[in-house]
Structures are given as C-alpha cells and as structure tokens.
Design a protein around this motif. Structure first.
Motif, PDB file in Angstrom:
ATOM      1  N   LYS A 101      10.887   2.637   0.401  1.00 57.94           N
ATOM      2  CA  LYS A 101      10.732   3.847  -0.427  1.00 57.94           C
ATOM      3  C   LYS A 101      12.048   4.154  -1.154  1.00 57.94           C
ATOM      4  O   LYS A 101      12.052   4.664  -2.270  1.00 57.94           O
ATOM      5  N   HIS A 102      13.159   3.838  -0.500  1.00 57.24           N
ATOM      6  CA  HIS A 102      14.476   4.105  -1.091  1.00 57.24           C
ATOM      7  C   HIS A 102      15.095   2.844  -1.707  1.00 57.24           C
ATOM      8  O   HIS A 102      16.298   2.670  -1.711  1.00 57.24           O
ATOM      9  N   ASN A 123       0.834  -1.212   0.000  1.00 59.77           N
ATOM     10  CA  ASN A 123       0.000   0.000   0.000  1.00 59.77           C
ATOM     11  C   ASN A 123       0.866   1.258   0.000  1.00 59.77           C
ATOM     12  O   ASN A 123       0.579   2.233  -0.697  1.00 59.77           O
ATOM     13  N   HIS A 124       1.910   1.234   0.791  1.00 58.72           N
ATOM     14  CA  HIS A 124       2.822   2.379   0.910  1.00 58.72           C
ATOM     15  C   HIS A 124       3.477   2.681  -0.444  1.00 58.72           C
ATOM     16  O   HIS A 124       3.507   3.830  -0.892  1.00 58.72           O
ATOM     17  N   LEU A 125       3.965   1.637  -1.111  1.00 61.62           N
ATOM     18  CA  LEU A 125       4.644   1.825  -2.395  1.00 61.62           C
ATOM     19  C   LEU A 125       3.655   2.228  -3.497  1.00 61.62           C
ATOM     20  O   LEU A 125       3.992   3.021  -4.376  1.00 61.62           O
ATOM     21  N   LEU A 175      19.788  -4.427  -2.137  1.00 61.56           N
ATOM     22  CA  LEU A 175      20.067  -3.454  -1.082  1.00 61.56           C
ATOM     23  C   LEU A 175      19.388  -3.919   0.200  1.00 61.56           C
ATOM     24  O   LEU A 175      18.168  -4.089   0.242  1.00 61.56           O
ATOM     25  N   SER A 176      20.192  -4.161   1.243  1.00 65.42           N
ATOM     26  CA  SER A 176      19.684  -4.691   2.508  1.00 65.42           C
ATOM     27  C   SER A 176      19.627  -3.575   3.543  1.00 65.42           C
ATOM     28  O   SER A 176      20.653  -3.134   4.051  1.00 65.42           O
ATOM     29  N   ASN A 207       7.767   1.266  -7.905  1.00 62.92           N
ATOM     30  CA  ASN A 207       7.740  -0.148  -8.281  1.00 62.92           C
ATOM     31  C   ASN A 207       8.871  -0.881  -7.556  1.00 62.92           C
ATOM     32  O   ASN A 207      10.018  -0.831  -7.967  1.00 62.92           O
ATOM     33  N   ASN A 208       8.548  -1.509  -6.458  1.00 65.42           N
ATOM     34  CA  ASN A 208       9.549  -2.241  -5.668  1.00 65.42           C
ATOM     35  C   ASN A 208       8.830  -3.383  -4.952  1.00 65.42           C
ATOM     36  O   ASN A 208       7.750  -3.186  -4.406  1.00 65.42           O
ATOM     37  N   ASN A 209       9.393  -4.572  -5.004  1.00 65.35           N
ATOM     38  CA  ASN A 209       8.762  -5.714  -4.343  1.00 65.35           C
ATOM     39  C   ASN A 209       9.799  -6.398  -3.448  1.00 65.35           C
ATOM     40  O   ASN A 209      10.382  -7.418  -3.817  1.00 65.35           O
TER      41      ASN A 209
END
Length: 219
Positions: free
Chosen positions: A202-203, A17-19, A189-190, A25-27
């Motif tokens: 978000k980043h 929902n946030h994205l 990216l962790s 577009n990030n999963n």
C-alpha cells in the motif's frame, strides 16, 4: 500444484486484489525468503519460474545456490540479512542484490570486490526506521550522506530497506520510509514481510520479503 507454488500464487492474488481495492498502481516483486530451507523445498518454485529468492547467511547461500544459479541464469539472489565485511567477497560472487548496506565501510568493500569481478550489484541501504539500538541500519538523518558516498564511489543504489519495530503498527514507518525514498530520488523500496506485506505494498514497496507464508514455519 506444489504447496509452495500455491502459497506464492495466493500471495500474488492477495496483493493484486488489495491494491485494486485501494486503486493503487503497484506491482511489487516477491522475494521468496528461503533461508534455512533446503534446495529441494525451493525447487518447485524454481521449476514454476519464480526468480527472486532471499537468503540471510552468505555461507548457506553459497552452498545452496552456486550450482542452481549456474543452470538458471534468470535467478536473482537477494542478501536480506546483516552482511559482515569479512564475508563481502563471497557475497558479491553469489548475490545479485544486497538489501542491508548500512555504512561507508561496507559500501566501499562491496565496490572493491565487485570491481574485481566486473559485476554490478544492486544495493538497498538499510534504514533503522524505528531508531532501535539493537537493530542494524543507518539513522534516517544519515541517509543522504550515505547515498552521496555510494554514488561517489560508483555503487548502484536503487532504494531503501527497512524492518519496522515488532509489536507496533508498521504503517507509519512504511509511510515515513516511502517519503524518505522519494525525497532521495530512489525508485525501489524493500519492505514488508509475511506479517505486514499488504500494508507495505500500500505504501509503494516494490520488493517484499516473504518466507514463512510461502515455505511454512521454520523449525
């Protein structure tokens, strides 16, 4: 439905929902950080089909996960804590990902041990993004040098990892490491934990490390 499964689904929905709201577009993958929790607390998630789990102590991981992983080949185990070189040979046997590589010495030791097992661990380099003297991680100015070394010896570096300073707004640190990761040509990216995972995704965090929001508080 078990509480831990419900918590995981709530987190997945919150992220989605946030994205969507931000049109990003990030999963990201959710690493359920199961350190200090016994395997019976983790089994409902395993039965549900969740695959990514995080531990921060090698000995605890070996004791908890050796049998479970024999029976569940899909499970991916992530080393998210500081790794001592004298524990590397045990870590390489049980873990699929190591998120805390911060020196050439540690990188070389991992490469030597995985070569003996004909295994290829996926590696994140831990960056001390807040430049804190008490925290592990390489200085951001040394990232390219360590990436080059890891590539030279044949380690599979997939991304950077960071833990921003506590009691600060993590967003500027997440933005900085996102740019550093991109400039380094790395895909994963962790970053992000129970308190700040929405900012992390978000980043462009592709792996978030969430413990207490899934399993409850540690005692």
């Amino acid at each position: 439905m078990h509480n831990t499964v419900k918590n995981l689904l709530d987190i997945e929905n919150n992220i989605k929902n946030h994205l969507n709201k931000l049109n990003i577009n990030n999963n990201p993958n959710i690493i359920a950080v199961s350190k200090t929790f016994s395997i019976d607390k983790i089994l409902p998630l395993i039965d549900y089909g969740h695959v990514d789990y995080g531990e921060n102590k090698v000995q605890e991981a070996v004791e908890k996960w050796t049998e479970v992983k024999k029976n569940n080949s899909k499970i991916k185990l992530h080393m998210v804590g500081k790794l001592q070189t004298n524990k590397v040979k045990f870590a390489v046997k049980i873990f699929d990902y190591i998120h805390s590589v911060d020196s050439q010495k540690l990188a070389k030791k991992i490469f030597d041990e995985q070569s003996k097992l004909n295994k290829k661990i996926k590696i994140f380099l831990q960056v001390n993004i807040g430049d804190e003297s008490q925290k592990s991680g390489i200085n951001k100015n040394d990232v390219n040098q360590l990436i080059s070394y890891c590539k030279y010896i044949g380690l599979d570096v997939i991304g950077l990892m960071c833990i921003p300073p506590v009691n600060t707004d993590p967003e500027c640190f997440f933005e900085e490491i996102k740019k550093l990761n991109k400039a380094s040509g790395l895909k994963e990216l962790s970053m992000g934990m129970s308190s700040d995972f929405l900012l992390a995704v978000k980043h462009q965090a592709t792996y978030v490390r969430i413990g207490s929001s899934i399993f409850g508080q540690r005692y």
